[in-house]
Scaffold this motif. Structure first.
Motif, short mmCIF file in Angstrom:
data_model
loop_
_atom_site.label_atom_id
_atom_site.label_comp_id
_atom_site.label_asym_id
_atom_site.label_seq_id
_atom_site.Cartn_x
_atom_site.Cartn_y
_atom_site.Cartn_z
N PRO A 1 0.69 -1.30 0.09
CA PRO A 1 -0.10 0.16 -0.16
C PRO A 1 0.75 1.18 0.04
O PRO A 1 0.53 2.10 -0.75
CB PRO A 1 -0.85 -0.22 1.20
N TYR A 2 1.90 1.38 0.80
CA TYR A 2 2.74 2.61 0.83
C TYR A 2 4.01 2.63 -0.18
O TYR A 2 4.74 3.44 0.07
CB TYR A 2 3.21 2.90 2.10
N TYR B 1 3.68 3.33 -3.34
CA TYR B 1 3.69 4.37 -4.16
C TYR B 1 2.78 5.57 -3.74
O TYR B 1 2.47 6.51 -4.41
CB TYR B 1 3.14 4.02 -5.47
N ARG B 2 2.39 5.26 -2.45
CA ARG B 2 1.60 6.47 -1.91
C ARG B 2 2.26 7.06 -0.78
O ARG B 2 2.89 6.37 0.14
CB ARG B 2 0.20 5.59 -1.26
N GLN B 3 2.03 8.11 -0.64
CA GLN B 3 2.75 9.01 0.51
C GLN B 3 2.04 9.07 1.87
O GLN B 3 0.87 8.78 1.81
CB GLN B 3 3.23 10.56 0.12
N LEU B 4 2.65 9.27 2.89
CA LEU B 4 2.25 9.54 4.04
C LEU B 4 1.42 10.68 4.12
O LEU B 4 1.67 11.82 3.56
CB LEU B 4 3.13 9.45 5.38
N GLU B 5 0.35 10.68 5.05
CA GLU B 5 -0.67 12.15 5.11
C GLU B 5 0.12 13.19 5.82
O GLU B 5 0.03 14.37 5.31
CB GLU B 5 -1.75 11.91 5.90
N GLU C 1 6.58 12.05 6.07
CA GLU C 1 6.63 11.77 4.74
C GLU C 1 8.13 12.44 4.25
O GLU C 1 8.99 11.69 3.47
CB GLU C 1 5.74 12.41 3.71
N GLN D 1 11.40 10.19 3.02
CA GLN D 1 11.69 10.39 1.71
C GLN D 1 13.09 10.52 1.90
O GLN D 1 14.07 10.18 0.98
CB GLN D 1 11.22 11.63 1.10
N ARG E 1 10.00 0.60 0.49
CA ARG E 1 9.52 2.08 0.71
C ARG E 1 8.28 1.93 1.48
O ARG E 1 8.19 2.61 2.49
CB ARG E 1 9.15 2.72 -0.66
N HIS E 2 7.40 0.73 1.49
CA HIS E 2 6.25 0.79 2.26
C HIS E 2 6.90 0.34 3.75
O HIS E 2 6.24 1.03 4.64
CB HIS E 2 5.67 -0.68 1.90
N ARG F 1 7.96 3.77 5.34
CA ARG F 1 6.69 4.74 5.54
C ARG F 1 6.18 4.12 6.79
O ARG F 1 5.53 4.88 7.70
CB ARG F 1 5.88 4.74 4.48
#
Length: 134
Positions: free
Chosen positions: A26-27, A29-33, A38, A42, A70-71, A74
């Motif tokens: 899930p994380y 390709y999706r950034q943290l809120e 984030e 990064q 990356r997941h 994050r």
């Protein structure tokens, strides 16, 4: 002969059937809120090496392995781990090679010492050579 061709076709098709069909984490390709978390994730991802690509950071790589890493970065940052705790966990799991920022340890000290020794030996050789000429 047909059986041989069928066997050959199956052997050629096996690598295609073995391709990963699992969706990305899930994380991956999706950034943290939270933009602060984030940014921390990064910055850490840019200092970690993709184990499959070997020349790209996990932030730049499109490999599935980099997406999984990356997941993990994050979700661990979001859970409250510091960047150094996440790095230590990844190094423990994948070895020193995963980090672009190696630490001095019992296994890595030659990487730091050998260049210094070579420079000292070269300096000594130059000094002796030019001292004789003068």
């Amino acid at each position: 002969m047909r059986a041989l061709f069928a066997l050959l076709a199956v052997l050629i098709a096996l690598p295609v059937a073995a391709q990963q069909s699992v969706p990305p984490a899930p994380y991956a390709y999706r950034q943290l809120e939270d933009p602060v978390l984030e940014a921390e994730a990064q910055a850490l991802m840019e200092t970690l090496r993709c184990l499959k690509c070997q020349s790209q950071s996990i932030a730049d790589s499109d490999a599935a392995m980099a997406g999984d890493m990356r997941h993990q970065v994050r979700i661990r940052i979001a859970a409250g781990d510091s960047a150094e705790e996440v790095r230590a966990w990844l190094v423990e799991r994948y070895g020193d090679y995963v980090s672009y920022e190696p630490v001095l340890s019992a296994t890595t000290w030659p990487l730091f010492a050998v260049p210094v020794i070579l420079v000292l030996v070269a300096g000594l050789l130059f000094w002796r050579r030019f001292r004789r000429r003068a």
